[in-house]
Design a protein around this motif. Structure first.
Motif, PDB file in Angstrom:
ATOM      1  N   MET A   1       0.854  -1.175   0.000  1.00 19.80           N
ATOM      2  CA  MET A   1       0.000   0.000   0.000  1.00 19.80           C
ATOM      3  C   MET A   1       0.895   1.233   0.000  1.00 19.80           C
ATOM      4  N   ASN A   2       0.671   2.099  -0.944  1.00 19.75           N
ATOM      5  CA  ASN A   2       1.544   3.268  -1.009  1.00 19.75           C
ATOM      6  C   ASN A   2       1.089   4.357  -0.045  1.00 19.75           C
ATOM      7  N   LEU A   3       1.893   5.376   0.066  1.00 20.17           N
ATOM      8  CA  LEU A   3       1.678   6.434   1.046  1.00 20.17           C
ATOM      9  C   LEU A   3       0.366   7.187   0.807  1.00 20.17           C
ATOM     10  N   LEU A   4       0.033   7.474  -0.445  1.00 22.41           N
ATOM     11  CA  LEU A   4      -1.198   8.212  -0.739  1.00 22.41           C
ATOM     12  C   LEU A   4      -2.442   7.427  -0.331  1.00 22.41           C
ATOM     13  N   THR A   5      -2.418   6.125  -0.528  1.00 20.67           N
ATOM     14  CA  THR A   5      -3.552   5.288  -0.128  1.00 20.67           C
ATOM     15  C   THR A   5      -3.682   5.256   1.387  1.00 20.67           C
ATOM     16  N   LYS A   6      -2.561   5.195   2.083  1.00 21.51           N
ATOM     17  CA  LYS A   6      -2.595   5.215   3.543  1.00 21.51           C
ATOM     18  C   LYS A   6      -3.152   6.538   4.067  1.00 21.51           C
ATOM     19  N   ILE A   7      -2.729   7.644   3.466  1.00 23.62           N
ATOM     20  CA  ILE A   7      -3.226   8.963   3.880  1.00 23.62           C
ATOM     21  C   ILE A   7      -4.721   9.068   3.615  1.00 23.62           C
ATOM     22  N   ARG A   8      -5.168   8.600   2.451  1.00 21.26           N
ATOM     23  CA  ARG A   8      -6.592   8.666   2.117  1.00 21.26           C
ATOM     24  C   ARG A   8      -7.416   7.823   3.083  1.00 21.26           C
ATOM     25  N   ASN A   9      -6.967   6.625   3.381  1.00 19.69           N
ATOM     26  CA  ASN A   9      -7.704   5.758   4.306  1.00 19.69           C
ATOM     27  C   ASN A   9      -7.744   6.343   5.709  1.00 19.69           C
ATOM     28  N   TRP A  10      -6.628   6.906   6.177  1.00 18.51           N
ATOM     29  CA  TRP A  10      -6.612   7.509   7.495  1.00 18.51           C
ATOM     30  C   TRP A  10      -7.558   8.700   7.553  1.00 18.51           C
ATOM     31  N   GLY A  11      -7.532   9.534   6.511  1.00 16.47           N
ATOM     32  CA  GLY A  11      -8.406  10.706   6.476  1.00 16.47           C
ATOM     33  C   GLY A  11      -9.874  10.327   6.441  1.00 16.47           C
ATOM     34  N   ASP A  12     -10.208   9.249   5.758  1.00 15.51           N
ATOM     35  CA  ASP A  12     -11.607   8.815   5.700  1.00 15.51           C
ATOM     36  C   ASP A  12     -12.090   8.250   7.031  1.00 15.51           C
ATOM     37  N   GLN A  13     -11.211   7.633   7.804  1.00 11.47           N
ATOM     38  CA  GLN A  13     -11.610   7.027   9.074  1.00 11.47           C
ATOM     39  C   GLN A  13     -11.632   8.028  10.221  1.00 11.47           C
ATOM     40  N   HIS A  14     -10.845   9.073  10.165  1.00  9.21           N
ATOM     41  CA  HIS A  14     -10.729  10.026  11.273  1.00  9.21           C
ATOM     42  C   HIS A  14     -11.212  11.407  10.834  1.00  9.21           C
ATOM     43  N   HIS A  15     -12.483  11.536  10.568  1.00  7.05           N
ATOM     44  CA  HIS A  15     -13.019  12.788  10.046  1.00  7.05           C
ATOM     45  C   HIS A  15     -14.226  13.220  10.880  1.00  7.05           C
ATOM     46  N   PRO A  16     -14.047  14.159  11.834  1.00  8.01           N
ATOM     47  CA  PRO A  16     -15.194  14.630  12.618  1.00  8.01           C
ATOM     48  C   PRO A  16     -16.126  15.489  11.757  1.00  8.01           C
ATOM     49  N   LYS A  17     -17.386  15.541  12.176  1.00  6.08           N
ATOM     50  CA  LYS A  17     -18.409  16.232  11.384  1.00  6.08           C
ATOM     51  C   LYS A  17     -18.184  17.747  11.332  1.00  6.08           C
ATOM     52  N   TRP A  18     -17.643  18.347  12.414  1.00  3.48           N
ATOM     53  CA  TRP A  18     -17.420  19.791  12.411  1.00  3.48           C
ATOM     54  C   TRP A  18     -16.415  20.187  11.345  1.00  3.48           C
ATOM     55  N   LEU A  19     -15.546  19.258  10.967  1.00  3.19           N
ATOM     56  CA  LEU A  19     -14.560  19.542   9.932  1.00  3.19           C
ATOM     57  C   LEU A  19     -15.214  19.737   8.563  1.00  3.19           C
ATOM     58  N   ASP A  20     -16.370  19.107   8.362  1.00  2.00           N
ATOM     59  CA  ASP A  20     -17.108  19.307   7.111  1.00  2.00           C
ATOM     60  C   ASP A  20     -17.597  20.747   6.983  1.00  2.00           C
ATOM     61  N   TYR A  21     -18.036  21.314   8.085  1.00  2.00           N
ATOM     62  CA  TYR A  21     -18.493  22.704   8.062  1.00  2.00           C
ATOM     63  C   TYR A  21     -17.312  23.656   7.796  1.00  2.00           C
ATOM     64  N   PHE A  22     -16.170  23.313   8.354  1.00  2.00           N
ATOM     65  CA  PHE A  22     -14.954  24.088   8.088  1.00  2.00           C
ATOM     66  C   PHE A  22     -14.580  23.991   6.606  1.00  2.00           C
ATOM     67  N   ARG A  23     -14.745  22.804   6.009  1.00  2.00           N
ATOM     68  CA  ARG A  23     -14.473  22.615   4.586  1.00  2.00           C
ATOM     69  C   ARG A  23     -15.401  23.485   3.726  1.00  2.00           C
ATOM     70  N   ILE A  24     -16.654  23.544   4.111  1.00  6.35           N
ATOM     71  CA  ILE A  24     -17.624  24.350   3.351  1.00  6.35           C
ATOM     72  C   ILE A  24     -17.261  25.832   3.440  1.00  6.35           C
ATOM     73  N   VAL A  25     -16.890  26.293   4.629  1.00  7.32           N
ATOM     74  CA  VAL A  25     -16.485  27.694   4.794  1.00  7.32           C
ATOM     75  C   VAL A  25     -15.229  27.986   3.975  1.00  7.32           C
ATOM     76  N   LEU A  26     -14.287  27.059   3.977  1.00  2.68           N
ATOM     77  CA  LEU A  26     -13.064  27.220   3.190  1.00  2.68           C
ATOM     78  C   LEU A  26     -13.389  27.354   1.702  1.00  2.68           C
ATOM     79  N   GLY A  27     -14.271  26.514   1.197  1.00  2.00           N
ATOM     80  CA  GLY A  27     -14.670  26.607  -0.209  1.00  2.00           C
ATOM     81  C   GLY A  27     -15.363  27.918  -0.531  1.00  2.00           C
ATOM     82  N   LEU A  28     -16.212  28.378   0.387  1.00  2.00           N
ATOM     83  CA  LEU A  28     -16.896  29.657   0.170  1.00  2.00           C
ATOM     84  C   LEU A  28     -15.914  30.821   0.162  1.00  2.00           C
ATOM     85  N   ILE A  29     -14.886  30.753   0.995  1.00  2.00           N
ATOM     86  CA  ILE A  29     -13.860  31.809   0.997  1.00  2.00           C
ATOM     87  C   ILE A  29     -13.118  31.820  -0.329  1.00  2.00           C
ATOM     88  N   LEU A  30     -12.788  30.639  -0.853  1.00  2.00           N
ATOM     89  CA  LEU A  30     -12.110  30.582  -2.163  1.00  2.00           C
ATOM     90  C   LEU A  30     -12.990  31.152  -3.274  1.00  2.00           C
TER      91      LEU A  30
END
Length: 145
Positions: A1-30
């Motif tokens: 398993m390469n490094l990018l796959t490990k990072i993607r799997n870790w990010g998918d398993q450890h993602h709190p819901k408040w971070l989604d709202y932060f992502r939406i705000v970040l996109g709106l700022i862009l």
């Protein structure tokens, strides 16, 4: 398993819901900054000329690329589709904005843009690792499959 796959799997398993709202705000700022660049294209071109980063022939092309990447990338980040790719494409723009454009200005003056650029840069790095999250189109595709 390469490094990018490990990072993607870790990010998918450890993602709190408040971070989604932060992502939406970040996109709106862009998106907001992309639209601001369109409405103030003369000031943006002057700012690019003052930094002496690129030649005069490339300023118009660079301005249009930055606008497109901010608006489309921000939209993709808001809806949660191809978040990592959008963050990766916007990352060089924010690095240049932070270290070459904003750092030369007085960072302690009122309404300094360096703090917003730093906030967005940290957000882009965060979502480059974390990914989309549960409030996203990509998550809905994973559940449907």
């Amino acid at each position: 398993m390469n490094l990018l796959t490990k990072i993607r799997n870790w990010g998918d398993q450890h993602h709190p819901k408040w971070l989604d709202y932060f992502r939406i705000v970040l996109g709106l700022i862009l998106i907001w900054k992309g639209i601001a660049f369109v409405t103030q294209l003369d000031a943006f071109t002057k700012l690019m000329n003052d930094t002496n980063l690129v030649g005069a022939a490339f300023i118009s092309l660079a301005a249009h690329i930055i606008i497109v990447l901010h608006v489309i990338g921000g939209l993709l980040i808001v809806i949660g589709s191809h978040t990592r790719v959008s963050c990766l494409l916007n990352l060089p723009i924010l690095l240049v904005a932070l270290f070459f454009v904003n750092l030369g200005n007085d960072i302690f003056r009122p309404y300094s843009e360096i703090w917003l650029s730093a906030f967005v840069l940290i957000g882009l790095i965060c979502f480059l690792i974390e990914g989309d999250g549960k409030i996203s189109i990509e998550y809905e595709k994973k559940i449907a499959a």
